[in-house]
Structures are given as structure tokens and as C-alpha cells.
Design an enzyme around this catalytic site. Structure first.
Site, short mmCIF file in Angstrom:
data_model
loop_
_atom_site.label_atom_id
_atom_site.label_comp_id
_atom_site.label_asym_id
_atom_site.label_seq_id
_atom_site.Cartn_x
_atom_site.Cartn_y
_atom_site.Cartn_z
N GLU A 28 -5.54 -0.34 -7.43
CA GLU A 28 -4.56 0.67 -7.80
C GLU A 28 -3.40 -0.04 -8.50
O GLU A 28 -2.76 -0.92 -7.93
CB GLU A 28 -4.07 1.36 -6.52
CG GLU A 28 -3.54 2.75 -6.70
CD GLU A 28 -3.26 3.43 -5.37
OE1 GLU A 28 -3.22 4.66 -5.33
OE2 GLU A 28 -3.07 2.73 -4.34
N HIS A 45 -2.61 -3.06 -5.98
CA HIS A 45 -3.06 -2.70 -4.64
C HIS A 45 -4.59 -2.80 -4.54
O HIS A 45 -5.32 -1.92 -4.98
CB HIS A 45 -2.59 -1.28 -4.30
CG HIS A 45 -2.97 -0.83 -2.94
ND1 HIS A 45 -3.14 0.51 -2.62
CD2 HIS A 45 -3.24 -1.52 -1.81
CE1 HIS A 45 -3.47 0.61 -1.35
NE2 HIS A 45 -3.54 -0.61 -0.84
N ASN A 80 -3.03 6.10 -0.34
CA ASN A 80 -2.53 6.32 1.02
C ASN A 80 -1.77 7.62 1.18
O ASN A 80 -1.63 8.12 2.31
CB ASN A 80 -1.67 5.13 1.46
CG ASN A 80 -2.54 3.98 1.90
OD1 ASN A 80 -3.52 4.16 2.61
ND2 ASN A 80 -2.21 2.77 1.45
N SER A 94 0.81 -1.22 0.00
CA SER A 94 0.00 0.00 0.00
C SER A 94 0.84 1.27 0.00
O SER A 94 0.31 2.37 -0.04
CB SER A 94 -0.92 0.01 1.23
OG SER A 94 -0.17 -0.16 2.42
#
Length: 297
Positions: A151, A139, A189, A118
């Protein structure tokens, strides 16, 4: 790609194995800890049962999905015939570098090696292999069987062919692949973790209480859950690890983790997984009882 190996049977790993198996892929679920492996398999079965109860799949489809998964505690045995390996181990650079070096040595040359990281650089991970053109970030979001986003992160040397294959595969899973470049935290993130950290800072500085902070963000910003509850759900240790990657990788003090977060992780208050974080989960993972540490005296 028909044969998929998933490394790590934790929350993300078992979720990834679940979605591949449900779509008819042959899945090797690998974890060196047999107890974790059995727990992961039990979670998959429980989540499939929930889908049956909701009418989204049949009992026969559930049974077939479970048959599509073969558990392994030996990495080499689990990836021997893999067309794709998805690594979903702990968010630790050294661990991932070791795993990818082993994967490179144990898989066929054509195998694509993907990481569910992540926040950690795909370029850095790919450097541990002899096939950086076939290393990519994939991800998934938690909970994997429900969340649509994947992702897709290209490393410096990731080839167009690898990217196209993983994009197509994500769509075959009924997911929505969205590409981004290889920078710390990627997009999800890099934006989410500073928000969570700022919520923790607001709590730490006494701006408002746990329930108040979460209520304002839910009711005012239309978030499905507040940032403190979300942090508990993700795992405070995971949040801390990601913030440290952002802080180290970007060198900007705005990513420095709040001292309260550091103290909570040090004390073992990790959220849902440990039974207590900002909330008390002694009565179940869906409880919304504020931890006694944050109850106003």
C-alpha cells in the site's frame, strides 16, 4: 536505489529485509535491541531455508541473500549510506516521530524515508523531518515474503518523483503497489480493523463462540482465516493501537475498540506472540485450540 536500511527487526522488519536482500539489494537491518536483531536474522534464515525446501530458491541464492544483510544496533551507522530507509518500528506515533527526526539528521539529503506504518498519518510523520517531499508510506503485508500488496501512501507534501521511485521499486521486488491517500488506517486497516472489532463484539455479546465466528467467515465469505484467528496473528495489541488511531483520527464511535479487546491486551493476551489470545498457541503458532477463557462451560 541500491542501499536499503530497515529500522526494526521484528516480524515486519525482518520480512522487509528478507525481500530486499533476496532481490540483490544491500540491506542494513537495524534494531537497538541486539537480542531482537539476532532473532530477526534467525527468522530470515529459517524462512529462506523454507524457500529452499520448496524449490523456489537455490541454496546459493539463500547464502547470497544472507550475505546481503548487515546487522546494526546503532541507527546512525546503519543509515549513513542509505538510498532508502524503511521504518518498521512499533505502531506508536511518538516513537515514529523520534525515529524520523533522527533519520533526517543521519541520512544523505537524497535518501527517501518510508514508513511501514499500518495506520498513522504520513503527513504527521513527515512533519518531523526537513524533507517531507521525500517521506512516503510503504505498507507491506504480513507475511512480507509471500504477500504481494504494498500500500503506497502519499503524505500531503510527498513529491511525484518520490512516489514514482517507490512504486517502481515495489514492482522490482515483485510486489504489486497500490496507491491510496493519507487518511487514518488508509484503505486496508480502515476496512479490516472494524471487521475484526465487530467479530470481537459478537463474541463479547455472546452471539457465537470463537470457532463459530471464524468458521462462518471462512466458509461463508471465503476468507483464508477467521477474523479472531487473524487478530491473534496480527497481534491484539497492534489491532488495538490501529483502532485507537482510527477512533481518534476520524472521531467516529464506530471505530471504538471493544472492551474485551482492551481487557485482553491489558492482561497480556496478545495472540500468537504471547502464546494465547482467542486461541491457545502453547503447542505452536498454527494451533487452532480455543483459549480456555472462551471454552463453553
Amino acid at each position: 536505489m541500491k542501499n536499503i536500511a530497515v529500522v526494526g527487526a521484528g516480524t515486519m522488519g525482518n520480512g522487509i529485509a528478507h525481500v530486499f536482500a533476496q532481490k540483490g539489494y544491500s540491506v542494513s537491518l537495524i534494531d537497538i535491541n541486539d537480542a531482537s536483531l539476532q532473532k530477526g536474522l534467525a527468522t530470515i534464515a529459517k524462512n529462506l531455508d523454507r524457500q529452499v525446501a520448496k524449490g523456489t530458491i537455490t541454496e546459493a541464492e539463500k547464502e547470497q541473500a544472507l550475505k546481503n544483510i548487515t546487522p546494526h544496533t546503532d541507527l546512525k551507522a546503519g543509515v549513513t549510506n542509505a538510498d532508502l530507509v524503511v521504518e518498521a518500528a512499533t505502531e506508536n506515533l511518538e516513537t515514529k516521530l523520534r525515529i524520523f527526526a533522527d533519520l533526517c539528521a543521519s541520512t544523505p539529503e537524497h535518501t527517501i524515508l518510508a514508513s511501514n506504518t499500518s495506520s498513522i498519518s504520513i503527513t504527521r510523520i513527515a512533519a518531523a523531518t526537513r524533507r517531507p517531499d521525500r517521506v512516503i508510506g510503504m505498507h507491506f503485508m504480513n507475511p512480507v515474503p509471500i504477500m504481494k500488496l504494498v500500500e503506497i501512501i502519499r503524505g500531503y507534501s510527498t513529491s511525484d518523483e518520490t512516489t514514482e521511485k517507490i512504486t517502481a521499486l515495489s514492482k522490482a521486488l515483485d510486489k504489486i503497489p497500490v496507491p491510496c491517500n493519507d487518511y487514518p488506517g488508509f484503505v486496508s486497516n480502515r476496512i479490516l480493523m472494524p471487521m475484526i472489532n465487530e467479530a470481537i463484539i459478537a463474541l463479547h455479546e455472546g452471539v457465537a463462540g470463537v470457532e463459530e465466528i471464524d468458521s462462518i467467515m471462512r466458509l461463508g465469505m471465503a476468507h483464508p482465516m477467521g477474523p479472531l484467528q487473524l487478530a491473534d496473528f496480527i497481534g491484539l495489541d497492534v489491532c488495538l493501537a490501529i483502532l485507537r488511531v482510527l477512533h481518534d483520527g476520524l472521531g467516529n464511535p464506530k471505530y471504538a475498540p471493544c472492551p474485551l479487546l482492551i481487557n485482553m491486551v491489558t492482561a497480556g493476551k496478545l495472540g500468537v506472540k504471547s502464546g494465547e489470545g482467542f486461541y491457545d498457541y502453547s503447542e505452536g503458532s498454527k494451533a487452532t485450540k480455543v483459549s480456555r477463557m472462551f471454552v463453553k462451560k
